[in-house]
Scaffold this motif. Structure first.
Motif, mmCIF file in Angstrom:
data_model
loop_
_atom_site.group_PDB
_atom_site.id
_atom_site.type_symbol
_atom_site.label_atom_id
_atom_site.label_comp_id
_atom_site.label_asym_id
_atom_site.label_seq_id
_atom_site.Cartn_x
_atom_site.Cartn_y
_atom_site.Cartn_z
ATOM 1 N N LEU A 17 -22.125 24.095 24.023
ATOM 2 C CA LEU A 17 -20.971 24.382 23.179
ATOM 3 C C LEU A 17 -20.138 25.527 23.762
ATOM 4 O O LEU A 17 -18.929 25.587 23.536
ATOM 5 C CB LEU A 17 -21.415 24.690 21.752
ATOM 6 C CG LEU A 17 -22.048 23.519 21.002
ATOM 7 C CD1 LEU A 17 -22.613 23.975 19.665
ATOM 8 C CD2 LEU A 17 -21.061 22.391 20.812
ATOM 9 N N ILE A 18 -20.768 26.417 24.507
ATOM 10 C CA ILE A 18 -20.024 27.501 25.160
ATOM 11 C C ILE A 18 -19.082 26.922 26.209
ATOM 12 O O ILE A 18 -17.948 27.377 26.360
ATOM 13 C CB ILE A 18 -20.984 28.530 25.794
ATOM 14 C CG1 ILE A 18 -21.842 29.198 24.718
ATOM 15 C CG2 ILE A 18 -20.196 29.586 26.569
ATOM 16 C CD1 ILE A 18 -22.946 30.069 25.261
ATOM 17 N N GLU A 19 -19.549 25.911 26.924
ATOM 18 C CA GLU A 19 -18.713 25.247 27.934
ATOM 19 C C GLU A 19 -17.454 24.678 27.279
ATOM 20 O O GLU A 19 -16.356 24.788 27.823
ATOM 21 C CB GLU A 19 -19.503 24.130 28.616
ATOM 22 C CG GLU A 19 -18.784 23.490 29.765
ATOM 23 C CD GLU A 19 -18.786 24.349 31.011
ATOM 24 O OE1 GLU A 19 -17.745 24.380 31.691
ATOM 25 O OE2 GLU A 19 -19.810 24.974 31.305
ATOM 26 N N ILE A 108 -16.438 26.793 17.537
ATOM 27 C CA ILE A 108 -16.756 25.531 18.205
ATOM 28 C C ILE A 108 -18.042 25.035 17.554
ATOM 29 O O ILE A 108 -19.038 25.763 17.516
ATOM 30 C CB ILE A 108 -16.992 25.721 19.716
ATOM 31 C CG1 ILE A 108 -15.774 26.345 20.413
ATOM 32 C CG2 ILE A 108 -17.407 24.410 20.364
ATOM 33 C CD1 ILE A 108 -14.611 25.425 20.604
ATOM 34 N N VAL A 109 -18.009 23.813 17.008
ATOM 35 C CA VAL A 109 -19.190 23.249 16.355
ATOM 36 C C VAL A 109 -19.383 21.809 16.808
ATOM 37 O O VAL A 109 -18.430 21.140 17.186
ATOM 38 C CB VAL A 109 -19.084 23.297 14.809
ATOM 39 C CG1 VAL A 109 -18.993 24.718 14.295
ATOM 40 C CG2 VAL A 109 -17.927 22.465 14.311
ATOM 41 N N PRO A 110 -20.612 21.310 16.749
ATOM 42 C CA PRO A 110 -20.840 19.892 17.051
ATOM 43 C C PRO A 110 -20.344 19.045 15.881
ATOM 44 O O PRO A 110 -20.470 19.436 14.720
ATOM 45 C CB PRO A 110 -22.354 19.798 17.202
ATOM 46 C CG PRO A 110 -22.882 20.947 16.402
ATOM 47 C CD PRO A 110 -21.854 22.026 16.476
ATOM 48 N N LYS A 111 -19.760 17.902 16.198
ATOM 49 C CA LYS A 111 -19.244 17.019 15.143
ATOM 50 C C LYS A 111 -20.381 16.319 14.403
ATOM 51 O O LYS A 111 -20.382 16.240 13.192
ATOM 52 C CB LYS A 111 -18.297 15.984 15.747
ATOM 53 C CG LYS A 111 -17.494 15.234 14.728
ATOM 54 C CD LYS A 111 -16.440 14.393 15.397
ATOM 55 C CE LYS A 111 -15.430 13.927 14.382
ATOM 56 N NZ LYS A 111 -14.268 13.332 15.011
ATOM 57 N N GLY A 112 -21.340 15.806 15.118
ATOM 58 C CA GLY A 112 -22.466 15.120 14.497
ATOM 59 C C GLY A 112 -23.661 16.048 14.377
ATOM 60 O O GLY A 112 -23.580 17.251 14.587
ATOM 61 N N LYS A 113 -24.779 15.481 14.032
ATOM 62 C CA LYS A 113 -26.034 16.234 13.935
ATOM 63 C C LYS A 113 -26.477 16.619 15.332
ATOM 64 O O LYS A 113 -26.754 15.776 16.164
ATOM 65 C CB LYS A 113 -27.095 15.369 13.249
ATOM 66 C CG LYS A 113 -28.435 16.032 13.100
ATOM 67 C CD LYS A 113 -28.415 17.064 12.018
ATOM 68 C CE LYS A 113 -29.816 17.598 11.802
ATOM 69 N NZ LYS A 113 -29.893 19.008 11.651
ATOM 70 N N THR A 126 -23.936 25.420 10.532
ATOM 71 C CA THR A 126 -22.728 24.686 10.907
ATOM 72 C C THR A 126 -21.843 24.354 9.706
ATOM 73 O O THR A 126 -20.620 24.486 9.782
ATOM 74 C CB THR A 126 -23.100 23.399 11.670
ATOM 75 O OG1 THR A 126 -23.864 23.751 12.820
ATOM 76 C CG2 THR A 126 -21.858 22.656 12.119
ATOM 77 N N ARG A 127 -22.427 23.945 8.587
ATOM 78 C CA ARG A 127 -21.603 23.579 7.424
ATOM 79 C C ARG A 127 -20.821 24.781 6.895
ATOM 80 O O ARG A 127 -19.677 24.640 6.454
ATOM 81 C CB ARG A 127 -22.438 22.944 6.323
ATOM 82 C CG ARG A 127 -23.431 23.868 5.673
ATOM 83 C CD ARG A 127 -24.332 23.099 4.680
ATOM 84 N NE ARG A 127 -25.375 23.949 4.199
ATOM 85 C CZ ARG A 127 -25.379 24.497 2.992
ATOM 86 N NH1 ARG A 127 -24.403 24.261 2.143
ATOM 87 N NH2 ARG A 127 -26.375 25.283 2.620
ATOM 88 N N PRO A 140 -17.191 16.111 19.611
ATOM 89 C CA PRO A 140 -17.885 14.852 19.334
ATOM 90 C C PRO A 140 -19.080 14.688 20.255
ATOM 91 O O PRO A 140 -19.019 14.052 21.288
ATOM 92 C CB PRO A 140 -16.813 13.791 19.606
ATOM 93 C CG PRO A 140 -15.900 14.431 20.578
ATOM 94 C CD PRO A 140 -15.939 15.903 20.303
ATOM 95 N N PHE A 141 -20.167 15.316 19.869
ATOM 96 C CA PHE A 141 -21.355 15.345 20.696
ATOM 97 C C PHE A 141 -22.531 14.913 19.849
ATOM 98 O O PHE A 141 -23.065 15.695 19.079
ATOM 99 C CB PHE A 141 -21.569 16.757 21.241
ATOM 100 C CG PHE A 141 -22.591 16.831 22.324
ATOM 101 C CD1 PHE A 141 -22.252 16.539 23.623
ATOM 102 C CD2 PHE A 141 -23.895 17.203 22.042
ATOM 103 C CE1 PHE A 141 -23.181 16.614 24.640
ATOM 104 C CE2 PHE A 141 -24.841 17.272 23.050
ATOM 105 C CZ PHE A 141 -24.480 16.975 24.352
#
Length: 160
Positions: A17-19, A108-113, A126-127, A140-141
């Protein structure tokens, strides 16, 4: 300099996520805050002897620390600071105060689990990030179930 909050589960793959932060904010110096949810002890003894630094050190594995250090060295021209924070609240109001104290407006957060937390004292923040930070970029990862259960080594991540 831009402060960005990124949820982490202290796994090497969460450093990806840093990338994305670097890619989404080109030519910008970054102050990255990796946040992890942690439930405070429910006893007076536990509360008086609680240390966020000690808990972060317990969660921080050797593989994660090596990958993080290598990542910071590789991107030292962009990453000015990378630090950890434990969010110990339990609602959105507490998270808003937490983010305000840190001075964070981007995430920056992941879209899915993506993040998995095996420890009963820990939780995925995350929520709270999604609902309380002004500028949230969802990546979208998605990971397959098999991929989520696999523990990765630094060499596996870097394809060495």
């Amino acid at each position: 300099m831009k402060k960005i909050i990124i949820p982490t589960d202290f796994t090497v793959e969460s450093l990806q996520l840093i990338e994305y932060a670097i890619l989404n904010f080109p030519d910008t110096k970054l102050d990255i805050i990796l946040v992890h949810g942690f439930k405070l002890p429910d006893t007076r003894w536990g509360l008086t002897h609680f240390s966020a630094l000690r808990e972060v050190n317990k969660l921080n594995t050797d593989a994660f620390a090596k990958a993080k250090n290598m990542f910071v060295r590789e991107h030292s021209d962009v990453i000015v600071r990378l630090r950890f924070e434990l969010f110990t609240g339990s609602n959105s109001f507490a998270f808003r105060n937490f983010a305000e104290q840190l001075g964070v407006k981007d995430a920056i957060v992941p879209k899915g689990k993506f993040l998995h937390v095996d420890n009963s004292k820990c939780f995925d923040p995350t929520r709270f990030v999604k609902s309380n930070i002004d500028n949230v970029i969802e990546i979208p990862f998605e990971l397959t179930e098999e991929y989520q259960k696999t523990k990765f080594s630094l060499s596996g991540l870097l394809n060495l």
